[in-house]
Design a protein around this motif. Sequence first.
Motif, PDB file in Angstrom:
ATOM      1  N   ALA A 186      19.427  13.951  16.981  1.00  0.00           N
ATOM      2  CA  ALA A 186      20.284  14.546  18.012  1.00  0.00           C
ATOM      3  C   ALA A 186      19.451  15.116  19.158  1.00  0.00           C
ATOM      4  O   ALA A 186      19.785  14.931  20.337  1.00  0.00           O
ATOM      5  N   THR A 187      18.354  15.787  18.842  1.00  0.00           N
ATOM      6  CA  THR A 187      17.484  16.363  19.871  1.00  0.00           C
ATOM      7  C   THR A 187      16.866  15.272  20.731  1.00  0.00           C
ATOM      8  O   THR A 187      16.853  15.365  21.959  1.00  0.00           O
ATOM      9  N   TRP A 188      16.371  14.199  20.104  1.00  0.00           N
ATOM     10  CA  TRP A 188      15.765  13.105  20.857  1.00  0.00           C
ATOM     11  C   TRP A 188      16.795  12.475  21.784  1.00  0.00           C
ATOM     12  O   TRP A 188      16.506  12.203  22.949  1.00  0.00           O
ATOM     13  N   GLN A 189      18.012  12.264  21.284  1.00  0.00           N
ATOM     14  CA  GLN A 189      19.047  11.670  22.126  1.00  0.00           C
ATOM     15  C   GLN A 189      19.439  12.611  23.265  1.00  0.00           C
ATOM     16  O   GLN A 189      19.669  12.162  24.382  1.00  0.00           O
ATOM     17  N   GLU A 190      19.492  13.893  23.012  1.00  0.00           N
ATOM     18  CA  GLU A 190      19.812  14.864  24.065  1.00  0.00           C
ATOM     19  C   GLU A 190      18.722  14.859  25.141  1.00  0.00           C
ATOM     20  O   GLU A 190      19.026  14.881  26.341  1.00  0.00           O
ATOM     21  N   GLU A 191      17.467  14.805  24.726  1.00  0.00           N
ATOM     22  CA  GLU A 191      16.355  14.798  25.674  1.00  0.00           C
ATOM     23  C   GLU A 191      16.336  13.535  26.541  1.00  0.00           C
ATOM     24  O   GLU A 191      15.797  13.546  27.641  1.00  0.00           O
ATOM     25  N   ALA A 218      19.196  11.709  27.299  1.00  0.00           N
ATOM     26  CA  ALA A 218      20.564  11.431  27.764  1.00  0.00           C
ATOM     27  C   ALA A 218      20.643  11.077  29.248  1.00  0.00           C
ATOM     28  O   ALA A 218      21.486  10.280  29.643  1.00  0.00           O
ATOM     29  N   ALA A 248      24.581   6.789  23.938  1.00  0.00           N
ATOM     30  CA  ALA A 248      23.191   6.812  23.485  1.00  0.00           C
ATOM     31  C   ALA A 248      22.753   5.354  23.393  1.00  0.00           C
ATOM     32  O   ALA A 248      23.576   4.468  23.169  1.00  0.00           O
ATOM     33  N   ARG A 268      27.782   8.931  21.749  1.00  0.00           N
ATOM     34  CA  ARG A 268      26.826  10.012  21.510  1.00  0.00           C
ATOM     35  C   ARG A 268      27.134  10.772  20.218  1.00  0.00           C
ATOM     36  O   ARG A 268      26.243  11.369  19.622  1.00  0.00           O
ATOM     37  N   GLU A 269      28.399  10.745  19.776  1.00  0.00           N
ATOM     38  CA  GLU A 269      28.761  11.486  18.572  1.00  0.00           C
ATOM     39  C   GLU A 269      28.021  10.921  17.358  1.00  0.00           C
ATOM     40  O   GLU A 269      28.072   9.723  17.076  1.00  0.00           O
TER      41      GLU A 269
END
Length: 142
Positions: free
Chosen positions: A20-25, A27, A35, A90-91
């Motif tokens: 989740a953190t990698w995908q947020e960074e 985005a 994603a 993204r979910e």
Amino acid sequence: MGFVNILKLCVGAESIGDLATWQEENAARWPAGQAVHVTRMWPKREAEVLAGGSLYWVIKGVILCRQRITALERVETGDGISRCAIVMDREIIRTESAPRRPFQGWRYIGPEDVPRDLMLSRDGDDSLPPELERALAEIGLR
């Protein structure tokens, strides 16, 4: 026609939180609400994947979550080789734990062979440590 899912190792991630953190960074590089994961091979069963498939992530040897696949797109990465961008919601949906041996690339996995989705967690619920998730999955309790 039914659908098929993709099973992929989440290399470098220790937990769903790491994914989740990698995908947020990353985005800002992707379409809003999406994603993207780029892989070398294009799925030959593209129509089945796009008919409702998800990407199931194997983290530290255990399937722990999935993301619904929304599109497959060709991308050029600068080395002259065309690759496949798997575009997903993204979910991140948590699943029951299911152990998997290491493999290269990705694999198809039918709807009858995937772990069930877990209920939505409540605020304040903690994730289990990966070692405990793996141990519970090995004895069939997750």
